[in-house]
Write an enzyme that holds these catalytic residues in place. Structure first.
Site: not given
Ligand code: GLC
Length: 752
Positions: A229-230
């Site tokens: 995930d970012w």
């Protein structure tokens, strides 16, 4: 492209450079070798492609794209083909903007109604969540666009999502929180999986080798690559070893340098790096490069599709004959959302939609007089003037339609409670006091408390239905379309009834409710919620015939077919969602839910029409995760199989089947095993019989149910460990001899 040869030509630095983003949304190209960059972006119910500044929270602008219904409503359709149609349209929009991977679907389980991102997730039930995700993935990828199944795993709250720890026992993980991902991976075959921000039992997902390699790859056969995930990367080299190939967004080469250094200093074998690079290039060449295609993008057509889909995602939760409304009559439309409806949530899924319907405009097209009154502002506040104006409008109109909802729900923040804004409740109370036949349309991303439910005539839950939500609402409220959705989550009367309470939104959060999530909890504890999982009304009625089952006794693994006739006994065409549940009748090894959803089907029926719905049950339908055996096992015994229009315990059409297990191995006998365990063990009954013959005291103790000294000796005996039983054997056998016999029995049964 021969990926193996290509990897062989790459320098160490080039290999390492592929393991982190080359910007907010794309991987790095390697021009020397002609390796292109891969563009990926959100998802999941619309394309959020940012051509200017990038961010992962929906802050900067993105290209115009259709905002389709969000996952909470899609799951309420219980319709695999419907979500497939939406995903197919998303693929067209992604192709049109050269996006190779769409970041979605999100299939995290709805552990609490308070989760800020529940609008983006499907269900509290793992089978429904997994099946909807699998159907989305298959269809999106058939459209030539890869997906990124997220957020893997146990990311069930927004609070502390980036540093918190989800503390979950393995059985609960397997049966509830990993199960939707297992279904989605094995049936949907996603090109990529996005690992979540959080820790799981103390280990960050991005570096959790058990999760990313043992479970995801070795057990489920995933052969794509894992992207963080970012901003979810923790220790890059550990993550690479664990099976996390790509860090997003760009780390400006920091962590790529760490990878190269680790290879040079021997901390990381280059084979692991080659494995990661190979996985990424496989997706690039095996898939992305061969799936780019020219498309014809028609956003107007997609707007119509969004309206058609949305109408099948909205749940008619109450109707005392008020709906549908006659659009030729005068109608008061009350609430700011009547003019500008809430149709999506906040955060990375927020779409820049080119079209947007309004209830007032769409209803006005039907010809009846419309009187609009704001009643309550979009922010949920009101005042006496607004209330009085709304009450007057209600008094003088033939139809009264309130369009209200909860304020923006968003990624990054959980709700503290389930209450609607005070102004909304005040308005509904005021209007309902003069017009108890009023109809309420409610927009929300997740359940809310409904103090006015008994004072209103009808309730349509629209969830966050996308840019065409208002049009869909008008289609349903006017009767042009017949509601057919059912709740994919339980609506508690009060959020404190939810089983995750109070173990929620904490930094280190213990999933103490175990497998008893959602309806599994309310069933087990006999609690009547506001609305049950699987519940929803129609403008027509349906009747179920007596279901049939292909066998009343099977050996584990035998096929089992269940079928039931469903008839439309009302006056209008409609669709009925049939649900199939299974429950183990007696659970002596682990506590199991009363019943669990195993399949579902939606059937369209004309008035008077009957169709037969069939389900195939496999052995997994009876299994649970045995933490001791570290495997899925089935207990021998009787199970209740039922078909029903919802999870309501009182409307299950039940059948019984006995399953003879082949997977359940007995636990090894020890001195601390009990008499029932010995009796059930191969050869155990004979051993007990011999001991009884030589030990009168023992056989006296085993009177079947007779009270002795005021005690139920049989019940007492069942809890006595064998070690204690020897005391009553009068020296007929020594403990050492007994241990030897137990060892022989274990060996003969093939258990350690
Ligand atoms: C966000 C979200 C994730 C999204 C990603 C990129 O933080 O958790 O769902 O796909 O970052 O925007």
């Amino acid at each position: 492209m021969n990926v193996k040869e290509l990897v062989g030509k790459m320098t160490l630095e080039e290999k390492a450079s592929l393991c982190a983003g080359g910007g907010w949304w794309q991987t790095k190209p390697i021009d020397r070798l002609g390796i292109p960059s891969v563009y990926m972006t959100d998802g999941p119910h619309g394309l959020r492609k940012q051509e200017g500044a990038g961010d992962h929270l929906g802050l900067n602008a993105s290209v115009p794209a259709t905002c389709f219904p969000t996952a909470a409503g899609l799951a309420s359709s219980f319709d695999r083909s419907l979500i497939a149609r939406q995903a197919s349209a998303l693929a067209v929009e992604a192709q049109a903007h050269d996006v190779s991977i769409l970041l979605g679907p999100g299939t995290n389980i709805k552990r609490s109604p308070l989760c800020g991102r529940n609008f983006e997730y499907f269900s509290e039930d793992p089978v429904l969540a997994g099946e909807m995700a699998a159907s989305y993935i298959k269809s999106l990828q058939e459209g030539g666009v890869g997906c990124s199944l997220k957020h893997f795993a146990a990311n069930n709250q927004e609070s502390h999502r980036m540093g918190g720890d989800s503390i979950v026992d393995e059985r609960t993980l397997r049966e509830i929180y990993l199960r939707p991902f297992e279904i989605a991976v094995t049936k949907g075959k996603p090109q990529t999986v996005m690992c979540s921000y959080n820790r799981i039992n103390g280990v960050f997902s991005c570096e959790n080798e058990w999760l990313l390699t043992k479970v995801l790859r070795d057990e489920w056969g995933f052969d794509g690559y894992v992207v963080t995930d970012w901003g979810a990367m923790d220790i890059r080299v550990d993550a690479l070893k664990a099976g996390c190939e790509l860090e997003m967004p760009s780390s400006d080469m920091t962590t790529c340098g760490q990878i190269a250094d680790a290879v040079k200093n021997g901390e990381l074998s280059e084979a692991i790096l080659d494995r990661a690079v190979t996985r990424m290039l496989n997706i690039l060449y095996r898939w992305i490069e061969t799936n780019k295609r020219e498309v014809k993008l028609d956003l107007a057509e997609h707007h119509k599709l969004a309206r058609e889909i949305a109408a099948q995602t909205m749940v008619l939760a109450k109707n005392s004959g008020v709906l549908p409304l006659d659009a030729k009559k005068s109608t008061a439309i009350i609430g700011a959302y009547g003019k500008k409806i809430m149709f999506q949530g906040g955060g990375s899924s927020h779409i820049n939609n080119p079209y947007e319907d309004s209830v007032v405009d769409e209803w006005s097209k039907l010809g009846g007089e419309v009187v609009y009154a704001e009643g309550v502002r979009a922010d949920g506040t009101t005042d006496d003037a607004l209330i009085n104006e709304a009450v007057e409008a209600a008094k003088k109109s033939q139809n009264v339609l309130l369009v209200v909802g909860s304020p923006m729900e968003t990624e990054g923040a959980d709700r503290k409670e389930m209450t609607l804004p005070e102004g909304v409740v005040k308005l509904v109370d005021a209007v309902a006091s003069v017009r108890p036949d009023c109809a309420v349309v409610l927009t929300c991303g997740a359940p809310v408390e409904l103090p006015f439910i008994d004072q209103i005539g009808a309730l349509l839950v629209a969830y966050l239905g996308g840019q065409a939500a208002a049009g869909a609402i008008v289609d349903l409220v006017s009767g042009a379309k017949n509601p057919c959705a059912k709740f994919a989550e339980t609506w508690p009367v009060d959020f404190r009834h939810n089983p995750s309470h109070p173990n929620y939104a904490l930094k280190d959060v213990e999933y103490r409710e175990g497998v008893f999530v959602g309806y599994r909890h309310y069933d087990m504890h006999g609690i009547n919620p506001r609305f049950r999982f699987g519940y929803g009304l129609s403008y027509t009625t349906f009747e179920y015939g007596e279901p049939t089952i292909s066998a009343s006794e099977i050996t584990e693994g035998d096929p089992l077919t269940v079928s039931v006739d469903v008839k439309n006994t009302g006056g209008v065409a409609g669709a009925e969602i049939v649900q199939l549940y299974v429950g183990q009748d007696v659970c002596t090894n682990v506590p199991r839910p009363v019943k669990e959803l195993k399949d579902f089907a939606k059937v369209w029926l004309e008035p008077g029409e009957t169709k037969t719905v069939k389900f195939e049950l496999d052995s997994r339908a009876f299994a649970y995760w045995d933490d001791f055996a570290k495997a899925w096992v089935v207990d021998s015994g009787s199970f209740t199989v039922s078909v029903a229009p919802s999870s309501c315990p009182y409307c299950q059409k039940k059948m019984s089947v006995t399953v003879n297990s082949t997977s359940k191995k007995p636990r090894p006998l020890t001195l601390y095993s009990t008499i029932p365990e010995l009796m059930a063990f191969p050869g155990g009954a004979e051993l007990i019989g011999k001991m009884m013959q030589n030990a009168p005291t023992l056989s006296a103790l085993n009177n079947d149910g007779e009270d002795m000294l005021g005690m139920d000796m049989k019940a007492m005996m069942e809890g006595i460990p064998l070690k204690t039983m020897l005391m009553f054997a009068g020296g007929a056998i020594s403990e050492e001899q007994f241990v030897g016999i137990l060892a022989q029995l274990n060996a003969a049964a093939g258990v350690a």
